[in-house]
Design a protein around this motif. Sequence first.
Motif, PDB file in Angstrom:
ATOM      1  N   ASN A 102       0.812  -1.216   0.000  1.00  0.00           N
ATOM      2  CA  ASN A 102       0.000   0.000   0.000  1.00  0.00           C
ATOM      3  C   ASN A 102       0.842   1.261   0.000  1.00  0.00           C
ATOM      4  O   ASN A 102       0.981   1.923   1.001  1.00  0.00           O
ATOM      5  CB  ASN A 102      -0.911   0.017   1.232  1.00  0.00           C
ATOM      6  N   ASP A 105      -2.537   5.994  -1.069  1.00  0.00           N
ATOM      7  CA  ASP A 105      -3.717   6.079  -0.212  1.00  0.00           C
ATOM      8  C   ASP A 105      -4.893   5.391  -0.917  1.00  0.00           C
ATOM      9  O   ASP A 105      -5.279   5.796  -2.008  1.00  0.00           O
ATOM     10  CB  ASP A 105      -4.040   7.554   0.047  1.00  0.00           C
TER      11      ASP A 105
ATOM     12  N   GLU B 218       1.061   1.670   7.699  1.00  0.00           N
ATOM     13  CA  GLU B 218       1.011   1.379   6.258  1.00  0.00           C
ATOM     14  C   GLU B 218       2.099   2.160   5.518  1.00  0.00           C
ATOM     15  O   GLU B 218       2.483   3.263   5.918  1.00  0.00           O
ATOM     16  CB  GLU B 218      -0.357   1.794   5.693  1.00  0.00           C
ATOM     17  N   ASP B 219       2.544   1.591   4.403  1.00  0.00           N
ATOM     18  CA  ASP B 219       3.597   2.225   3.616  1.00  0.00           C
ATOM     19  C   ASP B 219       3.193   3.602   3.097  1.00  0.00           C
ATOM     20  O   ASP B 219       4.013   4.505   3.004  1.00  0.00           O
ATOM     21  CB  ASP B 219       3.957   1.344   2.414  1.00  0.00           C
ATOM     22  N   PHE B 220       1.907   3.749   2.741  1.00  0.00           N
ATOM     23  CA  PHE B 220       1.544   5.018   2.109  1.00  0.00           C
ATOM     24  C   PHE B 220       1.696   6.197   3.071  1.00  0.00           C
ATOM     25  O   PHE B 220       1.884   7.331   2.635  1.00  0.00           O
ATOM     26  CB  PHE B 220       0.144   4.964   1.465  1.00  0.00           C
ATOM     27  N   THR B 222       4.275   6.590   5.132  1.00  0.00           N
ATOM     28  CA  THR B 222       5.677   6.988   4.950  1.00  0.00           C
ATOM     29  C   THR B 222       5.853   7.717   3.624  1.00  0.00           C
ATOM     30  O   THR B 222       6.558   8.719   3.544  1.00  0.00           O
ATOM     31  CB  THR B 222       6.595   5.753   4.984  1.00  0.00           C
ATOM     32  N   VAL B 223       5.201   7.201   2.564  1.00  0.00           N
ATOM     33  CA  VAL B 223       5.319   7.850   1.254  1.00  0.00           C
ATOM     34  C   VAL B 223       4.777   9.282   1.319  1.00  0.00           C
ATOM     35  O   VAL B 223       5.406  10.210   0.815  1.00  0.00           O
ATOM     36  CB  VAL B 223       4.584   7.036   0.163  1.00  0.00           C
ATOM     37  N   LYS B 224       3.643   9.456   1.975  1.00  0.00           N
ATOM     38  CA  LYS B 224       3.057  10.808   2.065  1.00  0.00           C
ATOM     39  C   LYS B 224       3.987  11.741   2.837  1.00  0.00           C
ATOM     40  O   LYS B 224       4.142  12.905   2.488  1.00  0.00           O
ATOM     41  CB  LYS B 224       1.685  10.764   2.746  1.00  0.00           C
ATOM     42  N   ARG B 225       4.586  11.202   3.889  1.00  0.00           N
ATOM     43  CA  ARG B 225       5.557  12.015   4.642  1.00  0.00           C
ATOM     44  C   ARG B 225       6.735  12.358   3.738  1.00  0.00           C
ATOM     45  O   ARG B 225       7.239  13.477   3.750  1.00  0.00           O
ATOM     46  CB  ARG B 225       6.063  11.245   5.866  1.00  0.00           C
ATOM     47  N   ALA B 226       7.146  11.387   2.921  1.00  0.00           N
ATOM     48  CA  ALA B 226       8.304  11.588   2.045  1.00  0.00           C
ATOM     49  C   ALA B 226       8.024  12.645   0.984  1.00  0.00           C
ATOM     50  O   ALA B 226       8.947  13.310   0.507  1.00  0.00           O
ATOM     51  CB  ALA B 226       8.699  10.276   1.375  1.00  0.00           C
ATOM     52  N   THR B 227       6.745  12.822   0.605  1.00  0.00           N
ATOM     53  CA  THR B 227       6.455  13.837  -0.412  1.00  0.00           C
ATOM     54  C   THR B 227       6.590  15.242   0.165  1.00  0.00           C
ATOM     55  O   THR B 227       6.506  16.216  -0.579  1.00  0.00           O
ATOM     56  CB  THR B 227       5.041  13.697  -1.000  1.00  0.00           C
ATOM     57  N   GLY B 228       6.752  15.347   1.470  1.00  0.00           N
ATOM     58  CA  GLY B 228       6.937  16.665   2.064  1.00  0.00           C
ATOM     59  C   GLY B 228       5.727  17.161   2.838  1.00  0.00           C
ATOM     60  O   GLY B 228       5.703  18.295   3.300  1.00  0.00           O
ATOM     61  N   LEU B 229       4.706  16.309   2.967  1.00  0.00           N
ATOM     62  CA  LEU B 229       3.551  16.696   3.780  1.00  0.00           C
ATOM     63  C   LEU B 229       3.961  16.706   5.251  1.00  0.00           C
ATOM     64  O   LEU B 229       4.765  15.883   5.672  1.00  0.00           O
ATOM     65  CB  LEU B 229       2.419  15.686   3.607  1.00  0.00           C
ATOM     66  N   SER B 230       3.389  17.637   6.018  1.00  0.00           N
ATOM     67  CA  SER B 230       3.681  17.630   7.446  1.00  0.00           C
ATOM     68  C   SER B 230       2.957  16.456   8.091  1.00  0.00           C
ATOM     69  O   SER B 230       1.997  15.916   7.541  1.00  0.00           O
ATOM     70  CB  SER B 230       3.212  18.931   8.082  1.00  0.00           C
ATOM     71  N   HIS B 238      -4.881  11.723   5.248  1.00  0.00           N
ATOM     72  CA  HIS B 238      -4.726  10.366   4.724  1.00  0.00           C
ATOM     73  C   HIS B 238      -4.992   9.287   5.758  1.00  0.00           C
ATOM     74  O   HIS B 238      -5.649   8.303   5.459  1.00  0.00           O
ATOM     75  CB  HIS B 238      -3.325  10.188   4.126  1.00  0.00           C
TER      76      HIS B 238
END
Lengths: 336, 322
Positions: A102, A105, B218-220, B222-230, B238
């Motif tokens: 996943n 989102d 969930e991985d997403f 970490t990915v969202k954090r990696a995109t620069g979101l606080s 999310h």
Amino acid sequence: MSPLLEIEGLRVTHDGKPIVDGVDLTLEPGEALALAGESGCGKTTTALATMRLLPPSLEQSGVITLRPEGVAEPINIGRRTETGMRLVRWRHISLVFQGAMNSLDPVQRVGRQLAEAIRLHERASSAELAARIAELLETVGLTAGVGDRYPHELSGGQRQRVMIALALACRPSLVIADEPTTALDVVMQAQVLQLLERLREELGLALILISHDLGVLAETCDRIAVMYAGRIVEIGAVDGVFAAPQHPYTKLLLDSLPVIGDERGLAAAIPGAPPHPGEPPPGCRFRPRCPFSGDRCDVDPDRREVGPRHEAACHYAPWERWPEIEPAAAGEGGAA
Amino acid sequence: MSGRWLAGKVGAAVLTLVFVLVFNFFLFRAVGDPTSQLARLPGATDEQIEQLREDYGLDKPLLGQFADYVGDTVTLDLGISQTTREPVWDEIVAALPWTLLLVGTGTLLATLIGAWMGVKAATHRGTRTDDGLLGFSLFTYASPEYWIGIILILVFAVAWPIFPAGQQVTPGVEFASWFDEALDVVDHLILPMTAMTLMLLGQYFLIMRSSMVDVLTEDFITVKRATGLSRERVINRHAVPNALLPLVTLSAIQFGAVAGGAITIETVFSWPGLGELSFNAINDKDFPMLQGTFLVFSFGVIFANLLADVLYFYLDPRVQSR
């Protein structure tokens, strides 16, 4: 030319116990570096530390310097504030995780997730955004219509392409791909790897590819760094390392690869299990599993130059010739 | 596609309702001869009993009685209450809005506060905030709701009288406007609503907390954090929308069950809803009334389940493609 990424003495600790214990690494612009090693050796932790994305229970130290093209001052990752880091993430370094997992989102449409990432780093009108998203999706071989889909409506391979499109959204100079093909079937694996290679050439990206699959790494990367128990034990050009490994661990890893056309049989496994990086054995970390160890292995070896642009952390490197070992003897060597 | 899906869900709900109707009929026949309950005077003669049988159609064969019952129910004729002599349907219609008001506000508050607390605890996992919220919610979860009700009355109506102890409006008062009346109702609503909220809160909090803890790994994320979101935005945009799914379904499903389960709270606060209606009906052995409230409770549960399905359909895109 100064390197794009420089990692010096990276340590990551949990309750004072190291998980990554002194990683040094440099990466030139546009270069593809492979990070190999068994699970739990600190590959992913190193990658996340580069973006300062480790959970708060882990503490990281060491100096990480990033010099993206067009940015005058080198970026010192360790000294940035959290807000400052948010500007670096994705703009300069992006991340691709395992595809079928996943990574997106599940309750948001793909296009919206791409738009969110772009808007974080650039001002763009909605028309420009839509055009950018369509272009990104086409770059990775998808149709623009995929933007209106939810992640679950896509196949594993498509999702991984979306993830790569997302990683490219802000035109970073470095992409870290953590096991990007692990959850895909072989055909998809090849397609995704070809895509990564093509994009790297076209966009001049630097790539850190993390995998335990040496075959995948050999095909895609220029250099390879082999990690063991929280450290890089050998680093060098892929050709050189594969042809003449200089650390016993690399040697055994390569021996464990099945050879097509060879006699059928199980690949030679490395006896024993890797130590936890927080509780390394005294002396050389690989000693308990090393069939070639000797008296000098009581002392923890430093990584040093053993050939042109080739470093290894073994007292006996460079190895002229590897002694013959019986699989059983290797097992006893591990016990001794 | 989605039309067929909805039709299937509605079909299943109607089928359940038919089953409830059948069960509801035979349950009250199994309890014993209804006339023995009807003939309250111990000295009733056989003719009087026979007359009662005829009046209520109990002299007909069982199948004929059942046909009468189904026909009457479909036309919303649920019989006459044996204590008030009013039609059961009218009594239910008068009580239903009060129950819906109490259960609706209580469920809404419990869901909102439970969700908020769950997010706080999950994002501060292992800290004192988490421990405190866990302790508080386990305490309220374990406390019987009538006990909570009594304590609320003792504290906020007796020791420190800022709220009325019971009923829905101040009796015998002519209100100048509907607004004044509404204010008076709100004043009366606060204590029972608080009791209802506390009754539901613990469960909703625990669901939200564990759902949130799962989503955060969930991985997403970490990915969202990696995109620069606080961190805050990753959580709010999310993590929470994903973690809310089980909670929304649970509170919708619970809504039906709680409407029936409000009996104790409505009784403690003399709240004139369905719960109090059925409590009195049990005390008075008022069978038509009980049968009527049972039917409404069952309908509530079935309808709430349908509502939960529809809500999930809109909230989780993954359901739509199935």
